[in-house]
Write a protein that holds these residues in place. Structure first.
Motif, PDB file in Angstrom:
ATOM      1  N   GLY A 260      -4.960  14.842  -3.345  1.00  0.00           N
ATOM      2  CA  GLY A 260      -5.422  13.674  -2.598  1.00  0.00           C
ATOM      3  C   GLY A 260      -4.337  12.640  -2.393  1.00  0.00           C
ATOM      4  O   GLY A 260      -4.178  12.090  -1.292  1.00  0.00           O
ATOM      5  N   THR A 261      -3.565  12.365  -3.440  1.00  0.00           N
ATOM      6  CA  THR A 261      -2.490  11.381  -3.304  1.00  0.00           C
ATOM      7  C   THR A 261      -1.381  11.891  -2.395  1.00  0.00           C
ATOM      8  O   THR A 261      -0.783  11.113  -1.641  1.00  0.00           O
ATOM      9  N   ALA A 262      -1.119  13.201  -2.425  1.00  0.00           N
ATOM     10  CA  ALA A 262      -0.091  13.770  -1.545  1.00  0.00           C
ATOM     11  C   ALA A 262      -0.505  13.647  -0.087  1.00  0.00           C
ATOM     12  O   ALA A 262       0.289  13.239   0.776  1.00  0.00           O
ATOM     13  N   VAL A 263      -1.760  13.983   0.209  1.00  0.00           N
ATOM     14  CA  VAL A 263      -2.263  13.877   1.576  1.00  0.00           C
ATOM     15  C   VAL A 263      -2.242  12.423   2.036  1.00  0.00           C
ATOM     16  O   VAL A 263      -1.858  12.110   3.170  1.00  0.00           O
ATOM     17  N   THR A 264      -2.649  11.514   1.144  1.00  0.00           N
ATOM     18  CA  THR A 264      -2.662  10.088   1.493  1.00  0.00           C
ATOM     19  C   THR A 264      -1.259   9.580   1.792  1.00  0.00           C
ATOM     20  O   THR A 264      -1.042   8.833   2.749  1.00  0.00           O
ATOM     21  N   LEU A 265      -0.289   9.994   0.978  1.00  0.00           N
ATOM     22  CA  LEU A 265       1.087   9.562   1.185  1.00  0.00           C
ATOM     23  C   LEU A 265       1.609  10.056   2.534  1.00  0.00           C
ATOM     24  O   LEU A 265       2.251   9.298   3.283  1.00  0.00           O
ATOM     25  N   VAL A 266       1.336  11.309   2.866  1.00  0.00           N
ATOM     26  CA  VAL A 266       1.779  11.849   4.156  1.00  0.00           C
ATOM     27  C   VAL A 266       1.131  11.074   5.297  1.00  0.00           C
ATOM     28  O   VAL A 266       1.786  10.711   6.284  1.00  0.00           O
ATOM     29  N   PHE A 267      -0.181  10.795   5.167  1.00  0.00           N
ATOM     30  CA  PHE A 267      -0.867  10.036   6.204  1.00  0.00           C
ATOM     31  C   PHE A 267      -0.250   8.652   6.380  1.00  0.00           C
ATOM     32  O   PHE A 267      -0.020   8.206   7.510  1.00  0.00           O
ATOM     33  N   VAL A 268       0.028   7.972   5.275  1.00  0.00           N
ATOM     34  CA  VAL A 268       0.594   6.624   5.357  1.00  0.00           C
ATOM     35  C   VAL A 268       1.959   6.660   6.037  1.00  0.00           C
ATOM     36  O   VAL A 268       2.266   5.816   6.888  1.00  0.00           O
ATOM     37  N   LEU A 269       2.780   7.644   5.683  1.00  0.00           N
ATOM     38  CA  LEU A 269       4.103   7.753   6.288  1.00  0.00           C
ATOM     39  C   LEU A 269       3.989   8.031   7.792  1.00  0.00           C
ATOM     40  O   LEU A 269       4.698   7.424   8.606  1.00  0.00           O
ATOM     41  N   VAL A 270       3.088   8.938   8.174  1.00  0.00           N
ATOM     42  CA  VAL A 270       2.898   9.261   9.599  1.00  0.00           C
ATOM     43  C   VAL A 270       2.335   8.061  10.340  1.00  0.00           C
ATOM     44  O   VAL A 270       2.765   7.736  11.452  1.00  0.00           O
ATOM     45  N   ASN A 271       1.372   7.374   9.736  1.00  0.00           N
ATOM     46  CA  ASN A 271       0.761   6.222  10.388  1.00  0.00           C
ATOM     47  C   ASN A 271       1.779   5.101  10.577  1.00  0.00           C
ATOM     48  O   ASN A 271       1.834   4.470  11.643  1.00  0.00           O
TER      49      ASN A 271
ATOM     50  N   PHE B 225       0.835  -1.208   0.000  1.00  0.00           N
ATOM     51  CA  PHE B 225       0.000   0.000   0.000  1.00  0.00           C
ATOM     52  C   PHE B 225       0.866   1.252   0.000  1.00  0.00           C
ATOM     53  O   PHE B 225       0.551   2.240  -0.671  1.00  0.00           O
ATOM     54  N   LEU B 226       1.973   1.225   0.741  1.00  0.00           N
ATOM     55  CA  LEU B 226       2.884   2.372   0.760  1.00  0.00           C
ATOM     56  C   LEU B 226       3.449   2.622  -0.628  1.00  0.00           C
ATOM     57  O   LEU B 226       3.458   3.765  -1.112  1.00  0.00           O
ATOM     58  N   TYR B 227       3.917   1.582  -1.304  1.00  0.00           N
ATOM     59  CA  TYR B 227       4.485   1.742  -2.640  1.00  0.00           C
ATOM     60  C   TYR B 227       3.428   2.176  -3.646  1.00  0.00           C
ATOM     61  O   TYR B 227       3.693   2.991  -4.536  1.00  0.00           O
ATOM     62  N   THR B 228       2.223   1.635  -3.502  1.00  0.00           N
ATOM     63  CA  THR B 228       1.144   2.040  -4.411  1.00  0.00           C
ATOM     64  C   THR B 228       0.844   3.527  -4.248  1.00  0.00           C
ATOM     65  O   THR B 228       0.681   4.257  -5.235  1.00  0.00           O
ATOM     66  N   THR B 229       0.777   3.988  -3.016  1.00  0.00           N
ATOM     67  CA  THR B 229       0.520   5.401  -2.746  1.00  0.00           C
ATOM     68  C   THR B 229       1.642   6.267  -3.290  1.00  0.00           C
ATOM     69  O   THR B 229       1.402   7.353  -3.845  1.00  0.00           O
ATOM     70  N   LEU B 230       2.877   5.797  -3.149  1.00  0.00           N
ATOM     71  CA  LEU B 230       4.027   6.546  -3.651  1.00  0.00           C
ATOM     72  C   LEU B 230       3.977   6.664  -5.172  1.00  0.00           C
ATOM     73  O   LEU B 230       4.188   7.758  -5.734  1.00  0.00           O
ATOM     74  N   VAL B 231       3.672   5.571  -5.850  1.00  0.00           N
ATOM     75  CA  VAL B 231       3.593   5.581  -7.311  1.00  0.00           C
ATOM     76  C   VAL B 231       2.479   6.506  -7.791  1.00  0.00           C
ATOM     77  O   VAL B 231       2.649   7.300  -8.724  1.00  0.00           O
ATOM     78  N   LEU B 232       1.310   6.421  -7.136  1.00  0.00           N
ATOM     79  CA  LEU B 232       0.188   7.273  -7.521  1.00  0.00           C
ATOM     80  C   LEU B 232       0.519   8.751  -7.308  1.00  0.00           C
ATOM     81  O   LEU B 232       0.103   9.609  -8.106  1.00  0.00           O
ATOM     82  N   SER B 233       1.287   9.065  -6.274  1.00  0.00           N
ATOM     83  CA  SER B 233       1.679  10.454  -6.020  1.00  0.00           C
ATOM     84  C   SER B 233       2.582  10.977  -7.133  1.00  0.00           C
ATOM     85  O   SER B 233       2.455  12.134  -7.563  1.00  0.00           O
ATOM     86  N   VAL B 234       3.481  10.122  -7.593  1.00  0.00           N
ATOM     87  CA  VAL B 234       4.365  10.518  -8.699  1.00  0.00           C
ATOM     88  C   VAL B 234       3.561  10.705  -9.974  1.00  0.00           C
ATOM     89  O   VAL B 234       3.740  11.691 -10.719  1.00  0.00           O
ATOM     90  N   VAL B 235       2.657   9.789 -10.246  1.00  0.00           N
ATOM     91  CA  VAL B 235       1.812   9.883 -11.442  1.00  0.00           C
ATOM     92  C   VAL B 235       0.966  11.145 -11.389  1.00  0.00           C
ATOM     93  O   VAL B 235       0.774  11.840 -12.409  1.00  0.00           O
ATOM     94  N   ALA B 236       0.448  11.468 -10.191  1.00  0.00           N
ATOM     95  CA  ALA B 236      -0.400  12.639 -10.038  1.00  0.00           C
ATOM     96  C   ALA B 236       0.345  13.935 -10.332  1.00  0.00           C
ATOM     97  O   ALA B 236      -0.262  14.934 -10.728  1.00  0.00           O
TER      98      ALA B 236
ATOM     99  N   ILE C 212       3.036  14.031 -12.533  1.00  0.00           N
ATOM    100  CA  ILE C 212       3.407  13.974 -13.953  1.00  0.00           C
ATOM    101  C   ILE C 212       2.230  14.285 -14.862  1.00  0.00           C
ATOM    102  O   ILE C 212       2.384  14.971 -15.889  1.00  0.00           O
ATOM    103  N   LEU C 213       1.037  13.805 -14.495  1.00  0.00           N
ATOM    104  CA  LEU C 213      -0.131  13.982 -15.362  1.00  0.00           C
ATOM    105  C   LEU C 213      -0.377  15.436 -15.760  1.00  0.00           C
ATOM    106  O   LEU C 213      -0.513  15.737 -16.958  1.00  0.00           O
TER     107      LEU C 213
ATOM    108  N   LEU D 193      -7.033  17.897  -7.976  1.00  0.00           N
ATOM    109  CA  LEU D 193      -7.577  17.219  -6.802  1.00  0.00           C
ATOM    110  C   LEU D 193      -6.927  15.855  -6.606  1.00  0.00           C
ATOM    111  O   LEU D 193      -6.655  15.436  -5.473  1.00  0.00           O
ATOM    112  N   PHE D 194      -6.676  15.160  -7.705  1.00  0.00           N
ATOM    113  CA  PHE D 194      -6.008  13.862  -7.628  1.00  0.00           C
ATOM    114  C   PHE D 194      -4.603  14.013  -7.054  1.00  0.00           C
ATOM    115  O   PHE D 194      -4.171  13.222  -6.200  1.00  0.00           O
ATOM    116  N   ALA D 195      -3.886  15.059  -7.501  1.00  0.00           N
ATOM    117  CA  ALA D 195      -2.534  15.303  -6.991  1.00  0.00           C
ATOM    118  C   ALA D 195      -2.558  15.628  -5.500  1.00  0.00           C
ATOM    119  O   ALA D 195      -1.753  15.115  -4.717  1.00  0.00           O
TER     120      ALA D 195
END
Length: 415
Positions: free
Chosen positions: A50-61, A8-19, A21-22, A46-48
């Motif tokens: 959202g993924t940034a906030v999610t990544l920060v949450f995952v790292l903090v959690n 899940f961490l790697y998926t969130t990281l990849v989505l953040s990068v994609v968000a 680049i898009l 919004l996608f960018a």
């Protein structure tokens, strides 16, 4: 996909990068009517975000072990099967010692830090008294499987996290077993069995480690069912001589309350940045009514006790975050209750793992002495009873601060 898992961490990281680049690739290449292009661009932004906030949450959690799984995060988890009125002693009249022994099945625990220092094991425990069904993590000291200790029974420390918080935090973010392993091998710390039961039992609320009929019997889960499971499955010393409880934040409040309320079950307690009044955690069930608040306030329990409980308390905190609560307990304590208060300057850190993690070695050395596990070298456990008298060490490292060498005078000078 597991909330705390690497996938899940790697998926969130990849989505953040994609968000990121898009928009760079597609922003000026959008075709179609202007309103449609505007909507598409807003969605990319919004996608960018959202993924940034999610990544920060995952790292903090992952760093602080706040939520174990999606049910904890979404508030849909419930580990209470029943919550009968168990009376003042929390047993419901059940002769716990006469209950048949139940052998639990343990498996290696997953997650950061769980495979370190010999590995942590986990089991799913159905509490026969409390009605709670939840996981319990266990770590065994290096001596446990040593043939020279095959007839030895080991002391136990229950470890309680804050709220929200995962029992895994003591082995993940706190790295308790990694810190203690070399100290146990060298004899500086007794070979304690470490037990971390789930305390997040109800959706979206802190149990306050209290028994609340009809809602949860968290006290009985921690002080009756979990100890019974440990003594059934491991060579553990009997209570109260061989049992202690430790916690940080909301878990610190629980640790002291359990020890003061049940001196027949615990010999000592360690509190890091705790509080006395359950209202310190506003979502606590123990703060629902004045009667519950009083019944779960260790300061009031000490003041109103018919006989002072024979327990030792170690309390640390900064001014305004644990220190005053410790001083209040020290003022209310009478022999044979002993209280050791450690002042931590604001420079030591805030209400975070960075403050609590370095205190693990010092607090376990204190437990070793207070529980009579080490009398070598003339040490007699006389640490308890007062705040250290040496000058403030506000410029020292976190580890030095955790040893408790700061002064009461310095606390008075700091807001």
């Amino acid at each position: 996909m597991s909330l705390t898992g690497t996938p899940f961490l790697y998926t969130t990281l990849v989505l953040s990068v994609v968000a990121v680049i898009l928009p760079l690739v597609l922003w000026s290449r959008m075709r179609g009517p202007r309103p449609l292009r505007a909507v598409a661009r807003i969605l990319m932004l919004l996608f960018a975000q959202g993924t940034a906030v999610t990544l920060v949450f995952v790292l903090v959690n992952n760093q602080n072990n706040l939520y174990d799984n999606w049910a904890d995060l979404l508030g849909t988890g419930n580990h209470v099967q029943e919550a009968a009125d168990l009376g003042r002693d929390g047993t419901g009249g059940i002769a716990v010692k006469r209950l048949p022994r139940v052998r639990q099945t343990f498996r290696p625990a997953d997650g950061p830090g769980m495979r370190a220092a010999g590995g942590v094991r986990v089991t799913q425990l159905r509490g026969r008294v409390s009605g709670v069904n939840a996981e319990v993590y266990v770590w065994l000291p290096p001596q446990y499987h040593d043939p020279a200790y095959r007839h030895k029974r080991f002391p136990v420390v229950e470890l309680l996290p804050g709220y929200p918080g995962s029992a895994k935090a003591w082995f993940g973010s706190m790295r308790t077993h990694e810190q203690l392993l070399p100290l146990m091998r060298s004899g500086q710390v007794a070979p304690f069995i470490l037990v971390a039961p789930r305390t997040n039992l109800l959706a979206g609320v802190d149990t306050g480690c209290a028994n609340v009929p009809g809602q949860v019997n968290a006290d009985s889960w921690l002080s009756v069912d979990v100890p019974k499971m440990v003594t059934d499955n491991f060579r553990a010393q009997p209570a109260p001589r061989g049992w202690a409880v430790a916690g940080y934040s909301a878990g610190a409040h629980c640790a002291v309350k359990l020890a003061v309320a049940h001196p027949g079950r615990y010999r000592a307690a360690v509190s890091m940045s705790g509080y006395n009044d359950p209202i310190g955690e506003r979502s606590s069930l123990a703060a629902q009514t004045p009667a519950l608040r009083a019944a779960n306030n260790p300061y009031l329990l000490l003041r109103r006790a018919a006989a002072p409980p024979p327990v030792a308390l170690y309390l640390s905190g900064e001014s305004g975050d644990g220190y005053q609560a410790g001083e209040a307990l020290a003022s209310a304590a009478k022999a044979p209750t002993t209280v050791h208060v450690v002042f931590l300057p604001r420079s030591a850190g805030g209400h975070t793992m960075a403050l609590w993690r370095p205190q693990v070695p010092a607090s376990f050395r204190w437990l070793t002495l207070q529980m009579g596990q080490n009398r070598a070298g003339g040490q007699d456990g006389s640490l308890a009873g007062s705040t250290p008298r040496s000058p403030s060490n506000g410029g020292s490292t976190h580890a030095a601060l955790a040893s408790g060498s700061a002064s009461r005078a310095d606390a008075a000078r700091r807001p």
